[in-house]
Design a protein around this motif. Structure first.
Motif, PDB file in Angstrom:
ATOM      1  N   ASP A   6       1.034   3.759   3.562  1.00 11.66           N
ATOM      2  CA  ASP A   6       1.897   2.578   3.555  1.00 11.66           C
ATOM      3  C   ASP A   6       3.347   2.945   3.827  1.00 11.66           C
ATOM      4  O   ASP A   6       4.123   2.115   4.307  1.00 11.66           O
ATOM      5  CB  ASP A   6       1.800   1.860   2.207  1.00 11.66           C
ATOM      6  CG  ASP A   6       0.640   0.870   2.192  1.00 11.66           C
ATOM      7  OD1 ASP A   6       0.004   0.697   3.243  1.00 11.66           O
ATOM      8  OD2 ASP A   6       0.383   0.275   1.130  1.00 11.66           O
ATOM      9  N   LYS A  49       4.576   2.239   7.256  1.00 13.03           N
ATOM     10  CA  LYS A  49       4.999   0.858   7.468  1.00 13.03           C
ATOM     11  C   LYS A  49       6.366   0.615   6.840  1.00 13.03           C
ATOM     12  O   LYS A  49       7.171  -0.136   7.375  1.00 13.03           O
ATOM     13  CB  LYS A  49       3.950  -0.091   6.887  1.00 13.03           C
ATOM     14  CG  LYS A  49       2.650  -0.098   7.659  1.00 13.03           C
ATOM     15  CD  LYS A  49       1.597  -0.951   6.998  1.00 13.03           C
ATOM     16  CE  LYS A  49       0.944  -0.234   5.845  1.00 13.03           C
ATOM     17  NZ  LYS A  49      -0.128  -1.025   5.227  1.00 13.03           N
ATOM     18  N   LEU A 107       9.013   1.674   9.230  1.00 17.86           N
ATOM     19  CA  LEU A 107       9.222   0.694  10.291  1.00 17.86           C
ATOM     20  C   LEU A 107      10.092  -0.458   9.807  1.00 17.86           C
ATOM     21  O   LEU A 107      10.961  -0.946  10.532  1.00 17.86           O
ATOM     22  CB  LEU A 107       7.874   0.155  10.780  1.00 17.86           C
ATOM     23  CG  LEU A 107       6.992   1.129  11.560  1.00 17.86           C
ATOM     24  CD1 LEU A 107       5.667   0.477  11.898  1.00 17.86           C
ATOM     25  CD2 LEU A 107       7.695   1.602  12.818  1.00 17.86           C
ATOM     26  N   ILE A 108       9.850  -0.895   8.561  1.00 21.27           N
ATOM     27  CA  ILE A 108      10.657  -1.990   8.020  1.00 21.27           C
ATOM     28  C   ILE A 108      12.102  -1.545   7.843  1.00 21.27           C
ATOM     29  O   ILE A 108      13.047  -2.294   8.109  1.00 21.27           O
ATOM     30  CB  ILE A 108      10.058  -2.463   6.676  1.00 21.27           C
ATOM     31  CG1 ILE A 108       8.721  -3.176   6.929  1.00 21.27           C
ATOM     32  CG2 ILE A 108      11.020  -3.393   5.943  1.00 21.27           C
ATOM     33  CD1 ILE A 108       7.987  -3.548   5.677  1.00 21.27           C
ATOM     34  N   ILE A 140       8.863  -6.969  11.662  1.00 24.19           N
ATOM     35  CA  ILE A 140       9.241  -5.622  12.086  1.00 24.19           C
ATOM     36  C   ILE A 140      10.392  -5.723  13.076  1.00 24.19           C
ATOM     37  O   ILE A 140      10.305  -6.450  14.073  1.00 24.19           O
ATOM     38  CB  ILE A 140       8.063  -4.883  12.738  1.00 24.19           C
ATOM     39  CG1 ILE A 140       6.894  -4.762  11.755  1.00 24.19           C
ATOM     40  CG2 ILE A 140       8.485  -3.491  13.206  1.00 24.19           C
ATOM     41  CD1 ILE A 140       5.645  -4.166  12.368  1.00 24.19           C
ATOM     42  N   SER A 185       2.302  -5.845  16.452  1.00 25.79           N
ATOM     43  CA  SER A 185       2.482  -5.703  15.011  1.00 25.79           C
ATOM     44  C   SER A 185       1.374  -4.850  14.402  1.00 25.79           C
ATOM     45  O   SER A 185       1.627  -3.975  13.563  1.00 25.79           O
ATOM     46  CB  SER A 185       2.503  -7.087  14.347  1.00 25.79           C
ATOM     47  OG  SER A 185       2.495  -6.978  12.945  1.00 25.79           O
ATOM     48  N   SER A 236       2.071  -1.278  12.534  1.00 26.59           N
ATOM     49  CA  SER A 236       1.942  -1.223  11.072  1.00 26.59           C
ATOM     50  C   SER A 236       0.564  -0.809  10.606  1.00 26.59           C
ATOM     51  O   SER A 236       0.393  -0.408   9.457  1.00 26.59           O
ATOM     52  CB  SER A 236       2.286  -2.585  10.467  1.00 26.59           C
ATOM     53  OG  SER A 236       1.295  -3.555  10.791  1.00 26.59           O
ATOM     54  N   ASP A 293      -1.825  -2.857  10.187  1.00 26.47           N
ATOM     55  CA  ASP A 293      -2.347  -3.965   9.394  1.00 26.47           C
ATOM     56  C   ASP A 293      -2.316  -5.240  10.191  1.00 26.47           C
ATOM     57  O   ASP A 293      -1.634  -5.362  11.195  1.00 26.47           O
ATOM     58  CB  ASP A 293      -1.509  -4.173   8.128  1.00 26.47           C
ATOM     59  CG  ASP A 293      -2.068  -3.413   6.947  1.00 26.47           C
ATOM     60  OD1 ASP A 293      -3.267  -3.111   6.962  1.00 26.47           O
ATOM     61  OD2 ASP A 293      -1.306  -3.121   6.019  1.00 26.47           O
ATOM     62  N   SER A 311       4.616  -6.688   2.176  1.00 23.82           N
ATOM     63  CA  SER A 311       5.350  -5.495   2.608  1.00 23.82           C
ATOM     64  C   SER A 311       5.024  -4.308   1.708  1.00 23.82           C
ATOM     65  O   SER A 311       4.836  -4.475   0.495  1.00 23.82           O
ATOM     66  CB  SER A 311       6.863  -5.759   2.563  1.00 23.82           C
ATOM     67  OG  SER A 311       7.207  -6.792   3.461  1.00 23.82           O
TER      68      SER A 311
END
Length: 248
Positions: free
Chosen positions: A40, A43, A46-47, A98, A195, A199, A201, A207
């Motif tokens: 996770d 991800k 990326l955020i 994102i 996306s 990610s 997902d 998040s």
């Protein structure tokens, strides 16, 4: 840790060393949870930092039209002349939460013009550092050598294949997300695919908790210590003190 310490502290009271298989299973359960958090964390990065997504394709396949459609404005010049885009054009956009830097590049082909050749080289450099490549193929025309070369060059990279101009008759059966920058068909499917590729997902999930680099580094150290404990168990019976050092 509590059970292993009890084995050390109360050896005369019948509390014996935990069987190696049980100890290994308990440690592996913890390690699995750590690994899930670290997956996770990608991800989370990326955020926190965003991602670079590069549009690639031979000249005149509709890259700039697709770029404008995703951006929502006429940011890139679009003409029927091949090689209109000579330099990198970038624009920040949001795709399902994102932060994406979308990059339009010069058409990937052999170029004789020195300016276009520099643009093609910059496009190749952009593809080399991209988090994701959107490979655009014109479905209204047969595949060319430039198409095949680009598909081969990006085969080992994270990518999404788009067959553009789906509002026109198809010249060949191609595998990819069918998109029309003119009608907007397929754009939402493309956003979902981007996306998902970035990610891992489906869009819209909660998040991830890990976005702090220090937290990620600490969890990686935890994972390494747990692995050392498992390795020690698999090498043979070891004293509780050795395992406790790694677990602590």
């Amino acid at each position: 840790i509590a059970r292993l310490e009890a084995s050390l502290d109360f050896p005369d009271e019948g509390y014996h060393f935990i069987p190696a298989d049980e100890t290994r299973s308990r440690i592996s359960d913890v390690a699995s949870g750590i690994n899930a958090l670290l997956i996770d964390a990608h991800k989370g990065r990326l955020i926190r930092e965003g991602a670079t997504v590069v549009l690639a394709g031979r000249p005149n396949v509709g890259k700039s039209s697709l770029f404008n459609a995703l951006v929502g404005t006429d940011r890139a010049i679009v003409t029927s002349l091949p090689g209109t885009t000579r330099d990198l054009i970038t624009e920040p956009i949001d795709i399902h939460g994102i932060a994406v830097t979308l990059v339009d590049t010069a058409g990937a082909r052999h170029a004789d013009n020195v300016i276009e050749r520099e643009g093609v080289a910059r496009g190749a450099q952009a593809r080399g550092v991209a988090d994701l490549i959107i490979v655009v193929i014109d479905r209204s025309e047969p595949l060319t050598e430039d198409d095949l070369r680009l598909l081969d060059e990006t085969s080992s990279r994270p990518r999404v294949i788009v067959t553009s101009k789906c509002d026109l008759p198809a010249a060949a059966a191609l595998s990819g997300i069918e998109v029309s920058a003119v009608t907007g068909e397929g754009l939402q499917l493309l956003r979902c695919a981007v996306s998902r590729e970035l990610s891992g997902d489906e869009p819209g999930r909660e998040s991830p908790a890990l976005t702090n680099l220090r937290h990620i580094t600490l969890l990686e150290e935890v994972r390494d210590s747990l692995q050392r404990a498992v390795d020690a168990l698999e090498a043979g019976e070891v004293p509780e003190e050795f395992l406790l050092t790694d677990l602590h």
